[in-house]
Design an enzyme around this catalytic site. Sequence first.
Site, PDB file in Angstrom:
ATOM      1  N   GLU A 239       0.846  -1.192   0.000  1.00 48.27           N
ATOM      2  CA  GLU A 239       0.000   0.000   0.000  1.00 48.27           C
ATOM      3  C   GLU A 239       0.884   1.246   0.000  1.00 48.27           C
ATOM      4  O   GLU A 239       0.948   1.958  -1.003  1.00 48.27           O
ATOM      5  CB  GLU A 239      -0.951  -0.019   1.205  1.00 48.27           C
ATOM      6  N   ARG A 317      -8.050   2.251  13.988  1.00 54.34           N
ATOM      7  CA  ARG A 317      -8.843   1.043  13.747  1.00 54.34           C
ATOM      8  C   ARG A 317      -8.737   0.070  14.926  1.00 54.34           C
ATOM      9  O   ARG A 317      -9.673  -0.674  15.208  1.00 54.34           O
ATOM     10  CB  ARG A 317      -8.427   0.372  12.436  1.00 54.34           C
ATOM     11  N   ARG A 349      -3.341  -6.557   6.267  1.00 53.15           N
ATOM     12  CA  ARG A 349      -4.670  -7.175   6.393  1.00 53.15           C
ATOM     13  C   ARG A 349      -5.254  -7.074   7.807  1.00 53.15           C
ATOM     14  O   ARG A 349      -4.789  -7.729   8.733  1.00 53.15           O
ATOM     15  CB  ARG A 349      -4.545  -8.644   6.006  1.00 53.15           C
ATOM     16  N   PHE A 351      -5.390  -4.127   9.455  1.00 57.42           N
ATOM     17  CA  PHE A 351      -5.063  -2.710   9.607  1.00 57.42           C
ATOM     18  C   PHE A 351      -5.300  -2.202  11.027  1.00 57.42           C
ATOM     19  O   PHE A 351      -5.989  -1.215  11.242  1.00 57.42           O
ATOM     20  CB  PHE A 351      -5.914  -1.936   8.594  1.00 57.42           C
ATOM     21  N   THR A 449     -11.519   4.613   7.133  1.00 57.13           N
ATOM     22  CA  THR A 449     -11.924   5.581   8.155  1.00 57.13           C
ATOM     23  C   THR A 449     -11.567   7.011   7.729  1.00 57.13           C
ATOM     24  O   THR A 449     -12.084   7.956   8.288  1.00 57.13           O
ATOM     25  CB  THR A 449     -11.292   5.237   9.515  1.00 57.13           C
ATOM     26  N   GLU A 720     -10.316  -8.642   4.562  1.00 60.25           N
ATOM     27  CA  GLU A 720      -9.647  -8.647   5.862  1.00 60.25           C
ATOM     28  C   GLU A 720     -10.331  -9.468   6.949  1.00 60.25           C
ATOM     29  O   GLU A 720      -9.650 -10.142   7.728  1.00 60.25           O
ATOM     30  CB  GLU A 720      -9.497  -7.208   6.371  1.00 60.25           C
TER      31      GLU A 720
END
Lengths: 764, 524
Positions: A239, A317, A349, A351, A449, A720
Amino acid sequence: MKTETQNSHIGETLGHDSAILHVRGSARFTDDIREPRDILHAAIGLSEYAHATLVQVDLEKVRQAPGVIAVITAKDIPGANNFGAVLADDPILADTLVEYHGQAIFAVAATSANAARKAVLSASINYQDLPAILTARAAAEAHSYILPTEKLDSGDSQSAIDSACHQLSGEVNLGGQDQFYMEGQIAIATPEEQGAMQIYSSTQHPSEVQHIVAQALNIQSKDVTIICRRMGGGFGGKESQPSQFAALAAILAQKTKRPVKLRLDRDTDMRVTGKRHDFNIRYTVGFDKLGLIEGIEFKFSARCGMSADLSGAINDRTMFHCDNAYYLPNISIQSYRCKTNTVSNTAFRGFGGPQGMFAIEYVIDEIARYLNKDPLSIRRKNFYGIKNRNITPYQQKIRDNVIWRIVSELQTTSDYQQRKQDIAEFNANSRFQKRGIALTPVKFGISFTALHLNQAGALVHIYQDGSIHLNHGGTEMGQGLFTKVAQVVAEEFQVRPDLIKITATDTSKVPNTSATAASSGSDLNGKAAQQAALIIKARLIDFAADKYDIHTSEVIFKDSRVYIGDQSLPFEDLINQAYMARISLSSTGFYRTPKIHFDRTTFTGNPFYYFSYGAAVSEVLVDTLTGEHRLLRTDILHDCGNSLNPALDIGQIEGGFMQGVGWLTSEELCFSDQGELETHAPSTYKVPLCSDTPEDFRVNILRHNPNKENTIYRSKAVGEPPLMLGLSVFFAIKDAISSIANSALQAPATPESVLNTIKQNHLS
Amino acid sequence: MNPKKKQALPKTIQHQPVRFVLDGELIDVNDYTTNQTLLEYLRDTLQRKGTKEGCAEGDCGACTVVLGQLSEDKESIQLSTSNACLQYLPTLDGKQVFTVESLGSELADLHPVQRSLVEHHGSQCGFCTPGFVMSLFWLYKNKTQTCYQELLEVLSGNICRCTGYRSILDAGLHMYKYASSVIPTVPNTEDKNPEAEKWMSLAGPSPTQNNANLALLKRCVRKTTFAQYAQEERQDPSKLHYLAPQSTEDLASIVLDRPDATLLAGGTDIGVSITKAFTEFPLLVYTGNIKALKKINITANQTEVGSAVTLSQIIPTLLSEYPELEDFFKRFASLPIRNIATLAGNICNASPVGDSIPLLLCLDSHLKLRTGNSHRVLPLSEFYLGYQKTALQTGEFLESIQIPRRGQSAHLASFKVSKRHDQDISAVCAAFYLKHNDRSEHSIKIAYGGMAAIPKRATATEDFINNNHLNTETILQAMNILKQEFTPLSDFRASAEYRSKVAGNLLYRFLNEVIYPDTPPATA
C-alpha cells in the site's frame, strides 16, 4: 438484484480469471516482463545502525565496482525526498540521519542485479551512533511518540469498574507480522519523451506511487504513469511501501536515461519494509458474577517505527475494534503511537483491527478463567444486542448484527458442547498432551476511516465486435477482484464474463484512485464499474427503443442477446448498430460510499458503512513438554452478504484464517539488541505450511444474509475480516494449557511462549 | 567472509559446456558464470519466467523444478523435485530438467495437476503456483494414487501465502481423476500433433516418448565431462572453477592437490552462500557424479552410507531399521531439500543444529575419512572440535558414514523441536538410545543439537543414569544434571532457558515412555 429466473453471473463459483495462466506459469508478474536490452538493475545500500548520524558516506568503491553505471544518494533526488503518504517524514534515501537498521542510504544501478547487489557491499560509511529506542514499551516509558496519543471515552469506565463485583487487570504482548507476499517489492521505470516516466510497479496503490514519484522527480502527476496488472500478494505491504522503490527506480532511470528495474531480494525486502504493528496491551476490567463486562480500560502501545506512515489510521482502527462483537457501555481507550528506531510499521490485512480484537478476546478469556466458566458463555453474555445494547464506543448504532445467528449455527454444526466434554475427558487422562477448543467471533467495520478514500472510478469500453474492455482503480493481488468486477459488468450486459477483457490498473485510465485496501475493492470498484456499464446500457436502450420504436422498458438484455419487444438480436449486433448510429460506447463510472461520517475530535460518528461478521471454532493439541501444538480441526461460518463469488470468497476466508494463525503461532519477528531484524527470510521467519492447515477444515458462507446496505448486489467485503478468525487458534491453545498455566500466554504462541506459561512443577 | 571486501564479477567459464535435456532437446551451455544458478539461467537466459524467485534460499518452493536422472541400470529416468535457486548450473550436467513450461503450452490442454489446481481454485495470486504444479507433477509421475499425509510431505517445501492450502491439498487429492479428461484420444498417426505428443508423455506413461527421452538423456551423460583433471589445468588453476569427478580416486587426488577446493554435494548451504553472500569458491568439486559415493552398503554389522547419498535415499533405509524414527524424519527438511542434501553434508557443515547428528552420535556412528589413498576411521563423537570446526585435515574428505546395525533390546528416539513443524531449523534436537534389561541394568546414550557450539553427547547425564536405578525420582535428578551440563545460547530460534527446559523434558519423555510403557498415563 438477482432474481431466480435470471441467468446470473452473480453468486456463481467462477474461477479466478488468471487461474489457467497461474498454473501454466504464464501469468506475467512485473519481474516477468521482457526486459529492454539497455535495462539497468538497481540495489539499495542499507543502514547498519538503528539510530545514527551519517558522518561520512564514501561510495567511491561502489562507483568503481564492476558493472556500476550510477550511484545516488539523497542529494541526487531532484524533488522531494519523501515517500510518506500522510506526513512527509519518510525519506526515500536517508540524508544525514538514519533511524532504523536497514534504512536505505544510497542506491546503485548496474548492468546486472548481482553486480548491483555486490557493489552495494563495498560502501564505506561512518556512523555516529545515537541512543536507540527499540520497543513500544521503551518508547512509551520515554514518551517517544510519532503521533499524538488518542483517547476515547464512552460512559464512565472508572466507576463502572470500581463498582463491579470483580476486577481483573493484566498486560500482554502481541507480536507483529511480516506480509511475506511471495513476490517481493519491485518497480521498473522507463524514461519517456519530455521527461515523462512510465513505471511498472507491484502496488496496491498506483495513484499514490504516481504522486510520490512525480514529487520526487519534480515533475507533475500527468507525466508519470503507473501500471500494475497483478501482484504476487500484497496483504497491505504494497500500500504505502512501493512508492519508495518506484521512486528510486525512477530517479535512477531519469539520471541514466535508461530503464531501471529495482527488485528487492527477500532479505532486503524484509529488512526495509514495514510490517504489522506489534503491541503492548494493558487492561483493567470490571464484571459481574456471570461475566458481564461493566467497565473496561485499554492502554494500547503500538510500535510504529521511525515514521508515521499509516500508523494513525491503523491505531484508530485498533480503537474501533477493541469491542469486537461485544457491547462495552463504559470504556476508556488510550492509544499510544510509539516512535521507535525500527522500520516504520504499515498496513497489513486487518489494519490495526486484529490487535484491538485480540485485546478484547484476551480479556474475555481471562474473565472466563477467573470465573471458571466456558469462555463462550462469557462471549455470549457480552455480545451486542439486536434491538438494544447496540451502540459502539464510537456511538455508531449497529443495524446488521448477525453474530448471534452465526455463533448459534456454528455451535451446533461444530458440535461444540460435545467436543468440549470430550476434550475435558481426554485431558483428564492425558498427562502431557492437552487439547483445547475455542470459538471466537469476528465483527469488522467496512470503509476507509479516512472519508475521502471511499471513492472509486472505472472505465468501460465496448468495441464494435461486442467485446468489452474493463478498467478500474482497484488492483489485483490474488483476491480475485478483477474477476468479481468483470462479473458485475457481465451481469449488467447479460453477457459471458469471458467477453470482458480485464486490463491492468493504469493511472492514465482511471485517475486519483484509492488503495485497494480496507477490504473495499469490490464494494467500491464493483459499484463504479456497474455505473459505467449502466450509463452505456442506458444509451443502448434509448437507441434501441428509438430505432425499433418501442418503449424503453421493453428492451431487455438477456443471455448475450438483446430482446426488443417481440424480436431479439445478439448483443454484438446491437453494439454494431449503435456504433453505426454514432452512439458512444465508452463510459467512466464513479462511486462514493454513502452514509459515512466521522468526527475525529470527539471520536464519534458512523465511520463504517456496515459490518462483516464471522466466527470460527478451532481445536488444538498441545504438547506440554515442548510447547509445540497442532491444529486439529477448524469450523468457520462467515458472512459475505450475498456472495458475489463463493469460490473466491471461500479462498479469502481460508487464506485469511491461515494468515491469522501464522501471526498468532509461528511467525515471530526478532530484533537484535542493536535493532537489526534477525528473521528476514523464510529460513528464519516461519509462515504456515500446508501441514499447519487443519486436516479437518469446514468452511461455510452464511446463507440468506444479504447486506442491509445497498452494496454491489448486496454482497459484503471479505478481504480482511477472515484473518481475525485465526484468533480461535490462539485461544484454543490458551484453553488447552489453562489447567497448568500460571502466567499470561504471549502472542505469538510459539512453542517457547506456550512452555513459558506452564507451571514449572507439572512433571512431578 | 568479510562483506565489505570488494569482489570481482563472476568469471566466465568457457572450457567446458554444461549439457542437459530440456523439453526433448539437448541444451549445451557454453557461457555461464561461477555463481550462476539454474533459476537465473531459466529466467534470464532462456526467458522461461514461469519459475519464480521467492527467497533464493530453498525455503519457499516458488522455484521448484523437476530433475530427471538416469537410473543406475540406465533403463529408466528417476525424477525428483529440486529448488532451482540452489541448483548450481554445472551440477545439471547429464540431467533432464522439467519446468512449468514443460507441462504444456498455449496450444495443448492442461496437465492433470494443472487442471486439478484450476478446478479446485488452488491459486490466488499465482506466484507460488508453478512451484506447487511442479511438486504435484513429480508426485503424479511417481505414484498412481496419493493421500493427505503424503501430500503434506511432498508439498512441505512450498509456501503459499494466499490460499491457506486447503484448495491446493484438495487439488492434489483429486488430480488423478483428471487424467482421462486431459489425455486426448490417441491422435492418429497421420495427424500427429507434436505438442499433444509431448504433453501426453508428461501426463502419463508413453513408452515411445520415454524411450526417446531415455535415449536423449543417455546422450547427455558423457563420461568425461568435468571429470578430466587435465595437466594444463593443474598448471593454471585460475582457469578451473568446477570439477565433477566420476571416481573416488579422482576426488581424492583433486582434494589432495587443491587445498582450496570446496566439496559440493547437495549444495543446500553452498547455494545459499552463493545467492546471499556472493561467496566465490575458487574450486567447487561436485561429488554427485561419483557412483561409489552414492551407495548404501548394508552388512551384518553396519550400514555404510556413501558421502554422496542424499537424505531421500538414506531415510527409507534407516526407517526400515528404526521405524520409530518416522515422525522425526518427517520433520527433517522439505522434500526438495532432502532430494539434494546429503547425510555427509549434514555432518560436514558442522552446524550445531544438524538434525541427523544427535541420532548418529547415539548410534555410535563412525566416519571413514580419506586422504589420497589412505583411510582413517574416526568416531563421530570426535569429529567436532569447535563451532563449525571439524577434525578434517587438509586434503582429507569424508568418504562414508558407518552406522552400526540395530542392537538387541534397544530403545531409540530422536526429537526435533522448532517453531514450525515442517521445514524449520531445530531449536533443540535430541536423540536417546537405551539398552536395558531392567531398571537398574542399562546403558544410555544421549545427544543434543542446539545445546552447544557443536552437537554433543550428554556424558555426565549418561553416567548418572547408567549408575542409578531408573524411577521418576532419578529421572528428575538426571534432568537437573543435564541442566548443569549444557549452557546453550539464546537466539531468534529460542532462548537458552527454553532450550535447557526442553532438553530436560525430552529426556523425561523418553525415559518415562521406556520405563512405564504399559502404565496408563498419570493424570496431571
